[in-house]
Design a protein around this motif. Structure first.
Motif, PDB file in Angstrom:
ATOM      1  N   LEU A  18      -1.365   0.994  -5.101  1.00 26.37           N
ATOM      2  CA  LEU A  18      -0.914  -0.356  -4.785  1.00 26.37           C
ATOM      3  C   LEU A  18       0.253  -0.706  -5.696  1.00 26.37           C
TER       4      LEU A  18
ATOM      5  N   LYS B 212      -8.867  -2.279  -6.118  1.00 30.78           N
ATOM      6  CA  LYS B 212      -8.431  -0.895  -5.913  1.00 30.78           C
ATOM      7  C   LYS B 212      -9.607   0.070  -6.029  1.00 30.78           C
TER       8      LYS B 212
ATOM      9  N   THR C 289      -5.682   5.761  -3.015  1.00 33.02           N
ATOM     10  CA  THR C 289      -4.796   4.677  -2.600  1.00 33.02           C
ATOM     11  C   THR C 289      -4.040   4.116  -3.795  1.00 33.02           C
TER      12      THR C 289
ATOM     13  N   VAL D 105       0.846  -1.187   0.000  1.00 31.82           N
ATOM     14  CA  VAL D 105       0.000   0.000   0.000  1.00 31.82           C
ATOM     15  C   VAL D 105       0.881   1.236   0.000  1.00 31.82           C
TER      16      VAL D 105
ATOM     17  N   LEU E  12      -6.907  -6.964  -9.280  1.00 31.70           N
ATOM     18  CA  LEU E  12      -6.299  -5.834  -8.572  1.00 31.70           C
ATOM     19  C   LEU E  12      -7.033  -4.522  -8.837  1.00 31.70           C
ATOM     20  N   GLU E  13      -7.413  -4.294 -10.093  1.00 34.16           N
ATOM     21  CA  GLU E  13      -8.073  -3.033 -10.431  1.00 34.16           C
ATOM     22  C   GLU E  13      -9.449  -2.957  -9.780  1.00 34.16           C
TER      23      GLU E  13
END
Length: 604
Positions: free
Chosen positions: A312, A303, A310, A265, A299-300
């Motif tokens: 990553l 997120k 944020t 993060v 992941l997207e």
């Protein structure tokens, strides 16, 4: 020349008839029905067709609960046309009307009357409650019978079949005990569709799906042990739309062939500003430098559910199979006991990257995949959620609280999310996830998967009481040719599923597409859940040995049970008569008398 128009009435010659100018059907039809009754038209037809080839319409009966509606009218009128047509073709086509009388809809109506009187059903003797259900059903049988007769439906209205007749109840019990005698019943603890409002298991046919908006959350499980040193201290992220299942979590599932990323993060300037104010760390458990594990493909999506600022950073990737042997701990591990147990990572072939994080939290009490996977690894259900949707009073986290189907209980500011937030494990939460969710078609309330002891009919167990077919029975045209390789397996004794599928194949469907519809249902349906935790229905008349857990299958005992029900109906199944049924060879103290009732589809 005059202004008056010519009168042509005397020049028109019409046939004379007694048929009225107006049909006046509201007045005429009752007279027609009265004449049919006076002349015993149904009896005359039966006598005239006696000995002829029969045509029997197996009618799906109405349920004795409320007035007939337009759908009933269409259904019965069309069927009446079929019966009358076959009669006109010279066949003996008797129609015996009937009614389904047991089940939850009637209980629900009687309970509604109780609630208006501020009475608690559980405080009323069960025999008294069943008597009210029986009276309610009989009232609507009488009402519906007159309504159907008024539609002109022909049939033996004085002798209908009712599933609540003592004889019918005895027949149902007899059929159930045939299943038991053939070892086609078992009791097991499996997750089944459960209504916390109605406090009973539901069949698939009793469930309907509605679009709702739910709370979705991302929760971090800290890894405490792993063959991969870099994973220790990182946090596995799971996503769920049922926050109430987190208090019963026992494992995490991964896909062996899925690629997973360890991400760190990193906060942009905007997020750092939140962090300095304390907003970010106070609201969600995100920290700079924190390492999270998520499926690379998701992941997207993950997120997008976090703070918009944020960042990553991917540190490393692994195949799911590399996670074997990894162990996490529950976010509420500080409560000790159940929550302090290790949460193993388990390979699950049902884990996908369609949505979520690619890691699935396992609550064997509340999911079929969860139950099967955990059972294969020796992890047993905990039975933490009671029949009304609350956690057990002695449950360490949120004991006595609920109901779990209450949106406020699962909300981002509800008790579950609040506790996870305080534990630093809540990464994201929002009440904006739109999806389809199962509801009870009666109460319209949400249902849950709940693991409870239930009685099942196995769909894939070989029915050993049915003799296998001989090879000659399956030879081509039974003329001594070689066995068709495609049919070789048909020589074996069938399972219930196979027998049902064969019967479907051998049945003519009009229209033909009906075969595909019912065939696909039978082909994929799980074991049949027979039991219901209610009062108004035919009981599961079994005695279970308290030591072995096996149900008693004794023909003499079964005969006494059937005779008792034939004499007194379902009320005959009670503790006071247990020893009478068991006879001199068994002690009632050694046996549990099952009090669950049968699924009303078994009545059918």
């Amino acid at each position: 020349m005059t202004d008056s128009a010519p009168d042509y009435r005397d020049t028109v010659f019409l046939p004379k008839t007694d048929f009225p100018m107006k049909a006046g059907l509201p007045q005429k039809e009752p007279l027609i029905l009265a004449k049919w009754l006076e002349t015993d038209l149904e009896g005359q037809i039966r006598e005239a067709r006696k000995g002829r080839d029969q045509f029997i319409l197996h009618d799906g009966p109405p349920y004795a609960n409320g007035d007939m509606h337009i759908g009933h009218a269409l259904n019965h009128i069309l069927k009446d046309m079929v019966v009358r047509t076959q009669t006109l073709k010279g066949k003996d086509a008797p129609y015996v009307p009937g009614w389904d009388c047991h089940g939850l809809p009637i209980e629900w109506k009687v309970e509604e009357q109780y609630r208006k009187k501020k009475l608690n059903k559980d405080e009323v003797p069960v025999e008294e409650f069943r008597a009210e259900c029986r009276a309610y059903a009989q009232h609507w049988v009488d009402v519906q019978r007159e309504q159907l007769k008024r539609l002109g439906i022909g049939g033996d209205w004085d002798h209908p079949y009712l599933t609540m007749d003592y004889e019918a109840e005895a027949t149902i019990v007899h059929e159930l005990l045939k299943f038991a005698a053939n070892n086609m019943l078992y009791r097991g603890a499996k997750p089944v569709m459960w209504s916390p409002v109605e406090k009973t298991a539901l069949a698939e046919a009793e469930v309907e799906y509605e679009d709702i908006v739910s709370t979705q959350i991302d929760v971090a499980f800290e890894i405490v042990e792993s063959p991969i040193p870099e994973l220790v201290g990182a946090q596995a992220v799971i996503w769920t739309t049922t926050p109430w299942t987190i208090p019963v979590n026992q494992a995490l599932a991964y896909g062996p062939d899925i690629e997973y990323s360890i991400v760190e993060v990193a906060l942009s300037s905007g997020a750092e500003e939140h962090d300095q104010k304390g907003d970010l760390s106070k609201t969600f458990g995100l920290r700079r430098g924190q390492r999270l594990i998520v499926a690379s493909e998701l992941l997207e999506q993950f997120k997008a559910r976090l703070w918009s600022t944020t960042l990553l950073d991917v540190v490393q990737t692994y195949r799911g199979a590399d996670l074997t042997g990894t162990i996490a701990r529950h976010p509420m591990h500080h409560l000790g006991g159940f929550f302090a147990r290790p949460r193993p990572f388990l390979a699950g072939d049902f884990v996908t990257t369609d949505s979520g994080t690619g890691l699935v939290h396992m609550a064997p009490d509340h999911g079929e995949d969860d139950f099967d996977l955990c059972k294969a690894h020796g992890i047993e259900p905990q039975f933490a959620v009671t029949n009304d949707g609350k956690y057990r009073d002695d449950w360490a986290w949120l004991g006595g609280q609920g109901s779990v189907i209450n949106p406020k209980f699962n909300a981002p500011d509800g008790p579950i999310c609040s506790d996870l937030r305080d534990a630093g494990a809540l990464l994201a939460a929002s009440a904006d996830y739109q999806h389809s969710y199962p509801h009870s078609w009666r109460s319209k309330a949400k249902v849950i998967y709940r693991c409870t002891p239930q009685w099942f009919v196995p769909m894939d167990k070989v029915m050993t009481h049915i003799s296998p077919k001989t090879p000659s029975e399956k030879r081509w045209e039974n003329e001594g040719g070689a066995i068709n390789p495609a049919e070789e397996g048909l020589c074996d004794a069938p399972t219930l599923r196979q027998a049902a599928m064969r019967a479907i194949d051998e049945t003519r469907f009009v229209p033909a597409k009906g075969r595909n519809r019912i065939g696909s249902m039978v082909e994929t349906r799980p074991d049949w859940v027979l039991s219901r935790q209610r009062a108004w229905g035919v009981p599961i008349t079994l005695f279970v040995d308290r030591k072995t857990g096996q149900y008693l299958s004794d023909p003499l005992v079964n005969d006494r049970i059937v005779a008792g029900v034939r004499e007194s109906g379902v009320d005959a199944w009670n503790d006071a008569r247990a020893q009478e049924y068991l006879g001199p060879d068994y002690d009632a103290a050694d046996y549990e008398r099952i009090t669950d009732i049968l699924d009303v589809w078994f009545d059918s």
